[in-house]
Scaffold this motif. Structure first.
Motif, mmCIF file in Angstrom:
data_model
loop_
_atom_site.group_PDB
_atom_site.id
_atom_site.type_symbol
_atom_site.label_atom_id
_atom_site.label_comp_id
_atom_site.label_asym_id
_atom_site.label_seq_id
_atom_site.Cartn_x
_atom_site.Cartn_y
_atom_site.Cartn_z
ATOM 1 N N ASN A 167 0.787 -1.205 -0.096
ATOM 2 C CA ASN A 167 0.055 0.083 -0.117
ATOM 3 C C ASN A 167 0.718 1.416 0.002
ATOM 4 O OD1 ASN A 167 -2.594 -1.178 0.004
ATOM 5 N ND2 ASN A 167 -2.484 -1.529 2.104
ATOM 6 N N GLY A 168 2.221 1.278 0.141
ATOM 7 C CA GLY A 168 2.885 2.484 0.214
ATOM 8 C C GLY A 168 3.948 2.471 -1.253
ATOM 9 N N ASN A 169 4.573 3.642 -1.150
ATOM 10 C CA ASN A 169 5.531 3.732 -2.019
ATOM 11 C C ASN A 169 6.523 2.832 -2.301
ATOM 12 O OD1 ASN A 169 3.817 5.974 -2.985
ATOM 13 N ND2 ASN A 169 5.052 7.482 -1.969
ATOM 14 N N ILE A 170 6.972 2.307 -3.378
ATOM 15 C CA ILE A 170 8.043 1.522 -3.557
ATOM 16 C C ILE A 170 9.002 1.944 -4.660
ATOM 17 C CG2 ILE A 170 9.056 -0.703 -4.216
ATOM 18 C CD1 ILE A 170 6.326 -1.819 -3.366
ATOM 19 N N VAL A 171 10.176 2.434 -4.457
ATOM 20 C CA VAL A 171 11.273 2.739 -5.505
ATOM 21 C C VAL A 171 12.038 1.526 -5.758
ATOM 22 C CG1 VAL A 171 13.095 4.367 -5.889
ATOM 23 C CG2 VAL A 171 11.168 5.068 -4.504
ATOM 24 N N ASN A 172 12.252 1.148 -6.827
ATOM 25 C CA ASN A 172 12.918 0.093 -7.549
ATOM 26 C C ASN A 172 14.236 0.587 -8.293
ATOM 27 O OD1 ASN A 172 13.855 -2.360 -8.619
ATOM 28 N ND2 ASN A 172 12.075 -3.339 -8.834
ATOM 29 N N TYR A 173 15.428 0.565 -7.607
ATOM 30 C CA TYR A 173 16.638 1.096 -8.343
ATOM 31 C C TYR A 173 17.318 0.052 -9.329
ATOM 32 C CZ TYR A 173 16.699 4.397 -4.534
ATOM 33 O OH TYR A 173 16.317 5.350 -3.626
ATOM 34 N N SER A 174 16.647 -1.246 -9.250
ATOM 35 C CA SER A 174 17.139 -2.441 -10.327
ATOM 36 C C SER A 174 16.553 -2.495 -11.548
ATOM 37 C CB SER A 174 17.237 -3.540 -9.504
ATOM 38 O OG SER A 174 18.030 -3.381 -8.280
ATOM 39 N N THR A 175 15.063 -1.905 -11.695
ATOM 40 C CA THR A 175 14.286 -2.265 -12.717
ATOM 41 C C THR A 175 15.114 -1.767 -14.170
ATOM 42 O OG1 THR A 175 12.405 -1.907 -11.387
ATOM 43 C CG2 THR A 175 12.151 -1.749 -13.838
ATOM 44 N N GLU A 176 15.860 -0.619 -14.153
ATOM 45 C CA GLU A 176 16.141 -0.211 -15.364
ATOM 46 C C GLU A 176 17.671 -0.550 -15.563
ATOM 47 O OE1 GLU A 176 14.522 1.369 -17.732
ATOM 48 O OE2 GLU A 176 12.717 1.393 -16.230
ATOM 49 N N GLY A 177 18.348 -1.203 -14.406
ATOM 50 C CA GLY A 177 19.404 -1.825 -14.673
ATOM 51 C C GLY A 177 20.590 -0.889 -14.573
ATOM 52 N N LYS A 178 20.311 0.501 -14.486
ATOM 53 C CA LYS A 178 21.437 1.609 -14.556
ATOM 54 C C LYS A 178 20.953 2.854 -13.515
ATOM 55 C CE LYS A 178 22.512 0.988 -19.405
ATOM 56 N NZ LYS A 178 22.437 1.715 -20.580
ATOM 57 N N LEU A 179 21.806 3.277 -12.914
ATOM 58 C CA LEU A 179 21.476 4.142 -11.759
ATOM 59 C C LEU A 179 22.329 5.695 -12.098
ATOM 60 C CD1 LEU A 179 21.217 2.371 -8.652
ATOM 61 C CD2 LEU A 179 19.472 3.274 -9.673
ATOM 62 N N ARG A 180 21.845 6.865 -11.888
ATOM 63 C CA ARG A 180 22.703 7.708 -11.868
ATOM 64 C C ARG A 180 23.082 8.403 -10.605
ATOM 65 N NH1 ARG A 180 19.810 13.349 -14.110
ATOM 66 N NH2 ARG A 180 19.404 13.524 -11.824
ATOM 67 N N VAL A 181 24.383 8.581 -10.409
ATOM 68 C CA VAL A 181 25.067 8.911 -9.269
ATOM 69 C C VAL A 181 25.096 10.500 -9.203
ATOM 70 C CG1 VAL A 181 26.962 8.812 -7.750
ATOM 71 C CG2 VAL A 181 26.327 6.883 -9.495
ATOM 72 N N ASP A 182 24.220 11.221 -8.450
ATOM 73 C CA ASP A 182 24.246 12.494 -8.460
ATOM 74 C C ASP A 182 25.084 13.130 -7.345
ATOM 75 O OD1 ASP A 182 22.164 12.385 -10.165
ATOM 76 O OD2 ASP A 182 20.496 12.923 -8.577
ATOM 77 N N LEU A 183 26.006 13.995 -7.879
ATOM 78 C CA LEU A 183 27.304 14.539 -7.252
ATOM 79 C C LEU A 183 27.135 16.056 -7.234
ATOM 80 C CD1 LEU A 183 29.904 11.767 -7.727
ATOM 81 C CD2 LEU A 183 28.464 11.845 -5.820
ATOM 82 N N THR A 184 27.644 16.782 -6.266
ATOM 83 C CA THR A 184 27.908 18.102 -6.476
ATOM 84 C C THR A 184 29.440 18.408 -5.844
ATOM 85 O OG1 THR A 184 25.532 18.597 -6.141
ATOM 86 C CG2 THR A 184 27.188 20.617 -5.763
ATOM 87 N N PHE A 185 29.999 19.261 -6.752
ATOM 88 C CA PHE A 185 31.486 19.700 -6.145
ATOM 89 C C PHE A 185 31.552 21.197 -6.346
ATOM 90 C CE2 PHE A 185 31.822 15.187 -7.526
ATOM 91 C CZ PHE A 185 32.607 14.825 -6.586
ATOM 92 N N GLY A 186 32.067 22.080 -5.482
ATOM 93 C CA GLY A 186 32.076 23.332 -5.403
ATOM 94 C C GLY A 186 33.653 23.776 -5.550
ATOM 95 N N VAL A 187 34.057 24.712 -6.415
ATOM 96 C CA VAL A 187 35.327 25.157 -6.782
ATOM 97 C C VAL A 187 35.328 26.705 -6.394
ATOM 98 C CG1 VAL A 187 35.725 23.355 -8.263
ATOM 99 C CG2 VAL A 187 34.944 25.669 -9.187
ATOM 100 N N SER A 188 36.340 27.418 -6.271
ATOM 101 C CA SER A 188 36.451 28.801 -6.172
ATOM 102 C C SER A 188 36.178 29.630 -7.413
ATOM 103 C CB SER A 188 38.048 29.120 -5.722
ATOM 104 O OG SER A 188 38.213 30.643 -5.975
ATOM 105 N N TYR A 189 35.776 30.964 -7.196
ATOM 106 C CA TYR A 189 35.400 31.624 -8.203
ATOM 107 C C TYR A 189 36.756 32.114 -8.900
ATOM 108 C CZ TYR A 189 30.496 32.708 -7.080
ATOM 109 O OH TYR A 189 28.821 32.438 -6.743
#
Length: 269
Positions: free
Chosen positions: A162-184
């Motif tokens: 009855n709840g939300n299910i997130v299946n990370y394996s269905t598509e076989g690929k995952l995007r890794v979301d990363l953020t990096f900061g550098v000097s101006y």
């Protein structure tokens, strides 16, 4: 005379109930034969649907018992037994059991839905009910997950279905979301080249879809880059941690500063 009386009563009993008994026996034999055919057809249909083995056994046993109870009621009615009250007792008992096992029945229904519609399977990485883990086992009443910290989590199927299910394996690929900061002061083009080189040189980063590096924010003390590599499900955490380490090494080697908080102390005389 007394003997003849009992013989006459016996003959009358046989004449009255004999056909009913014979009919009941025939109905029992034919009914069991029909039940076997129906169960065979149900088993064939379940096998064609590739359902879970435990679900197939449970459903076949359930259907078998329901059909047997119906057959018994029909046989009893054939020999003259009043079945109305008998059926009412069964219905009342079923209602009482249903109320007592309301939560368990909800979990059972959830398990049936999961096994039929298959939103996930054993080995999939899913997130549900606030838990993240690999599906270890799908049972009738519960589903077991193995978390990244090697803990076993048991989730009731009623809440899970009855709840939300997130299946990370269905598509076989995952995007890794990363953020990096550098000097101006850093050159944006050079920074993008350094970050992209980190991604393309890592064999665990997929090249299809292609990784991307884009400026995502002009923050208070840094220019932030959205770094988006893709990986297989199995390599997700390797790519996550390795990219952090390799980006730090690459930016240092290129002389690109990663800003960090500074504090200024002001002293008054």
């Amino acid at each position: 005379m007394e003997t003849q009386k009992w013989i006459d009563k016996g003959i009358d009993f046989i004449v009255e109930f004999g056909p009913k008994v014979i009919g009941a026996i025939l109905i029992w034999i034919i009914g069991n034969w029909i039940i076997k055919i129906l169960l065979k057809g149900a088993k064939k249909a379940l096998n064609a649907g590739n359902y879970d083995e435990s679900l197939k056994k449970f459903l076949l046993n359930l259907v078998n018992w329901i059909l047997k109870v119906v057959l018994i009621i029909v046989v009893l009615g054939t020999v003259g037994v009043e079945t109305t009250s008998f059926a009412a007792i069964i219905a009342a008992a079923g209602l009482a059991i249903g109320l007592a096992l309301q939560g368990s029945l909800g979990n059972f229904a959830g398990g049936v839905l999961i096994m039929i519609f298959k939103p996930f399977k054993i080995g999939d990485l899913i997130e549900a009910q606030g838990e993240l883990g690999v599906v270890k086992e799908i049972e009738i009443f519960t589903t077991k997950l193995n978390t990244p910290t090697n803990k076993e989590v048991i989730i009731p199927n009623g809440a899970l279905s009855n709840g939300n299910i997130v299946n990370y394996s269905t598509e076989g690929k995952l995007r890794v979301d990363l953020t990096f900061g550098v000097s101006y002061d850093a050159d944006i083009k050079q920074t993008k080249e350094v970050l992209m080189n980190v991604l393309t040189s890592n064999p665990k980063v997929l090249q299809d879809p292609a990784p991307s590096v884009n400026v995502s924010e002009l923050a208070d003390s840094s220019v932030n880059f959205a770094v988006r590599p893709w990986s297989s499900v199995a390599n997700y955490w390797d790519v996550y941690f390795e990219t952090h380490e390799q980006v730090k090494i690459a930016l240092d080697a290129a002389g690109i500063e990663i800003p960090y908080p500074h504090s200024v102390e002001i002293h008054k005389d």
